[in-house]
Design a protein around this motif. Structure first.
Motif, PDB file in Angstrom:
ATOM      1  N   SER A  33       0.802  -1.210   0.000  1.00 33.71           N
ATOM      2  CA  SER A  33       0.000   0.000   0.000  1.00 33.71           C
ATOM      3  C   SER A  33       0.842   1.271   0.000  1.00 33.71           C
ATOM      4  O   SER A  33       0.386   2.306  -0.476  1.00 33.71           O
ATOM      5  CB  SER A  33      -0.970   0.010   1.189  1.00 33.71           C
ATOM      6  OG  SER A  33      -0.262  -0.025   2.406  1.00 33.71           O
ATOM      7  N   ASP A  34       2.081   1.216   0.487  1.00 34.17           N
ATOM      8  CA  ASP A  34       2.912   2.416   0.458  1.00 34.17           C
ATOM      9  C   ASP A  34       3.657   2.588  -0.868  1.00 34.17           C
ATOM     10  O   ASP A  34       4.346   3.580  -1.078  1.00 34.17           O
ATOM     11  CB  ASP A  34       3.882   2.468   1.633  1.00 34.17           C
ATOM     12  CG  ASP A  34       4.920   1.372   1.608  1.00 34.17           C
ATOM     13  OD1 ASP A  34       4.747   0.396   0.871  1.00 34.17           O
ATOM     14  OD2 ASP A  34       5.916   1.490   2.350  1.00 34.17           O
ATOM     15  N   ASP A  35       3.520   1.631  -1.807  1.00 34.37           N
ATOM     16  CA  ASP A  35       4.096   1.716  -3.143  1.00 34.37           C
ATOM     17  C   ASP A  35       3.101   1.119  -4.143  1.00 34.37           C
ATOM     18  O   ASP A  35       3.352   0.085  -4.756  1.00 34.37           O
ATOM     19  CB  ASP A  35       5.433   0.964  -3.190  1.00 34.37           C
ATOM     20  CG  ASP A  35       6.191   1.177  -4.479  1.00 34.37           C
ATOM     21  OD1 ASP A  35       5.753   2.004  -5.318  1.00 34.37           O
ATOM     22  OD2 ASP A  35       7.216   0.515  -4.674  1.00 34.37           O
ATOM     23  N   PRO A  36       1.942   1.758  -4.327  1.00 33.72           N
ATOM     24  CA  PRO A  36       0.860   1.157  -5.107  1.00 33.72           C
ATOM     25  C   PRO A  36       1.135   0.997  -6.601  1.00 33.72           C
ATOM     26  O   PRO A  36       0.422   0.256  -7.275  1.00 33.72           O
ATOM     27  CB  PRO A  36      -0.319   2.100  -4.866  1.00 33.72           C
ATOM     28  CG  PRO A  36       0.302   3.399  -4.481  1.00 33.72           C
ATOM     29  CD  PRO A  36       1.573   3.055  -3.767  1.00 33.72           C
ATOM     30  N   ALA A  37       2.152   1.657  -7.123  1.00 33.79           N
ATOM     31  CA  ALA A  37       2.450   1.523  -8.548  1.00 33.79           C
ATOM     32  C   ALA A  37       3.160   0.211  -8.874  1.00 33.79           C
ATOM     33  O   ALA A  37       3.152  -0.240 -10.011  1.00 33.79           O
ATOM     34  CB  ALA A  37       3.305   2.697  -9.016  1.00 33.79           C
ATOM     35  N   ARG A  38       3.766  -0.412  -7.886  1.00 38.88           N
ATOM     36  CA  ARG A  38       4.482  -1.680  -8.091  1.00 38.88           C
ATOM     37  C   ARG A  38       3.532  -2.827  -7.793  1.00 38.88           C
ATOM     38  O   ARG A  38       3.180  -3.081  -6.640  1.00 38.88           O
ATOM     39  CB  ARG A  38       5.694  -1.741  -7.175  1.00 38.88           C
ATOM     40  CG  ARG A  38       6.574  -2.937  -7.457  1.00 38.88           C
ATOM     41  CD  ARG A  38       7.823  -2.875  -6.663  1.00 38.88           C
ATOM     42  NE  ARG A  38       8.538  -1.646  -7.036  1.00 38.88           N
ATOM     43  CZ  ARG A  38       9.718  -1.315  -6.564  1.00 38.88           C
ATOM     44  NH1 ARG A  38      10.308  -2.087  -5.699  1.00 38.88           N
ATOM     45  NH2 ARG A  38      10.306  -0.211  -6.950  1.00 38.88           N
ATOM     46  N   ILE A  39       3.118  -3.526  -8.827  1.00 38.63           N
ATOM     47  CA  ILE A  39       2.114  -4.589  -8.715  1.00 38.63           C
ATOM     48  C   ILE A  39       2.720  -5.912  -9.169  1.00 38.63           C
ATOM     49  O   ILE A  39       3.363  -5.984 -10.214  1.00 38.63           O
ATOM     50  CB  ILE A  39       0.874  -4.255  -9.570  1.00 38.63           C
ATOM     51  CG1 ILE A  39       0.230  -2.958  -9.065  1.00 38.63           C
ATOM     52  CG2 ILE A  39      -0.124  -5.408  -9.550  1.00 38.63           C
ATOM     53  CD1 ILE A  39      -0.844  -2.418  -9.973  1.00 38.63           C
ATOM     54  N   LEU A  40       2.507  -6.948  -8.370  1.00 37.27           N
ATOM     55  CA  LEU A  40       2.939  -8.298  -8.723  1.00 37.27           C
ATOM     56  C   LEU A  40       1.710  -9.105  -9.126  1.00 37.27           C
ATOM     57  O   LEU A  40       0.694  -9.080  -8.438  1.00 37.27           O
ATOM     58  CB  LEU A  40       3.613  -8.980  -7.534  1.00 37.27           C
ATOM     59  CG  LEU A  40       4.849  -8.300  -6.958  1.00 37.27           C
ATOM     60  CD1 LEU A  40       5.302  -9.022  -5.697  1.00 37.27           C
ATOM     61  CD2 LEU A  40       5.957  -8.268  -7.989  1.00 37.27           C
ATOM     62  N   ALA A  41       1.812  -9.818 -10.244  1.00 36.79           N
ATOM     63  CA  ALA A  41       0.709 -10.644 -10.725  1.00 36.79           C
ATOM     64  C   ALA A  41       1.082 -12.112 -10.553  1.00 36.79           C
ATOM     65  O   ALA A  41       2.192 -12.522 -10.883  1.00 36.79           O
ATOM     66  CB  ALA A  41       0.426 -10.338 -12.196  1.00 36.79           C
ATOM     67  N   PHE A  42       0.163 -12.900  -9.998  1.00 35.91           N
ATOM     68  CA  PHE A  42       0.388 -14.318  -9.739  1.00 35.91           C
ATOM     69  C   PHE A  42      -0.765 -15.147 -10.283  1.00 35.91           C
ATOM     70  O   PHE A  42      -1.919 -14.739 -10.185  1.00 35.91           O
ATOM     71  CB  PHE A  42       0.449 -14.609  -8.232  1.00 35.91           C
ATOM     72  CG  PHE A  42       1.647 -14.069  -7.540  1.00 35.91           C
ATOM     73  CD1 PHE A  42       2.807 -14.814  -7.466  1.00 35.91           C
ATOM     74  CD2 PHE A  42       1.626 -12.824  -6.942  1.00 35.91           C
ATOM     75  CE1 PHE A  42       3.923 -14.329  -6.812  1.00 35.91           C
ATOM     76  CE2 PHE A  42       2.737 -12.332  -6.290  1.00 35.91           C
ATOM     77  CZ  PHE A  42       3.886 -13.082  -6.224  1.00 35.91           C
ATOM     78  N   THR A  43      -0.455 -16.323 -10.796  1.00 35.30           N
ATOM     79  CA  THR A  43      -1.483 -17.324 -11.026  1.00 35.30           C
ATOM     80  C   THR A  43      -1.794 -17.927  -9.660  1.00 35.30           C
ATOM     81  O   THR A  43      -1.040 -17.721  -8.692  1.00 35.30           O
ATOM     82  CB  THR A  43      -0.985 -18.432 -11.968  1.00 35.30           C
ATOM     83  OG1 THR A  43       0.118 -19.101 -11.341  1.00 35.30           O
ATOM     84  CG2 THR A  43      -0.574 -17.872 -13.327  1.00 35.30           C
TER      85      THR A  43
END
Length: 62
Positions: A33-43
């Protein structure tokens, strides 16, 4: 629009950063939440492997 969910354990006060979870197209999305632009996508399989790895690492350190 992505609907992010924050854990109820994080509280609502400022400074209570936590991991947020959302559902994407065929995947789960995680972000801090303190770095919302960095998103990890997982199956689902990938997320299960990550969680198992974290749990195993926690048991080894104790």
């Amino acid at each position: 629009m992505i609907q992010w969910q924050k854990s109820t354990y994080s509280g609502g006060a400022a400074g209570n950063e936590c991991v947020e979870l959302a559902r994407g197209e065929g995947e789960l999305l995680l972000r801090e939440s303190d770095d919302p632009a960095r998103i990890l996508a997982f199956t689902l399989t990938g997320l299960a492997a990550l969680l198992e790895s974290v749990q195993t690492a926690g048991r080894v350190r104790r």
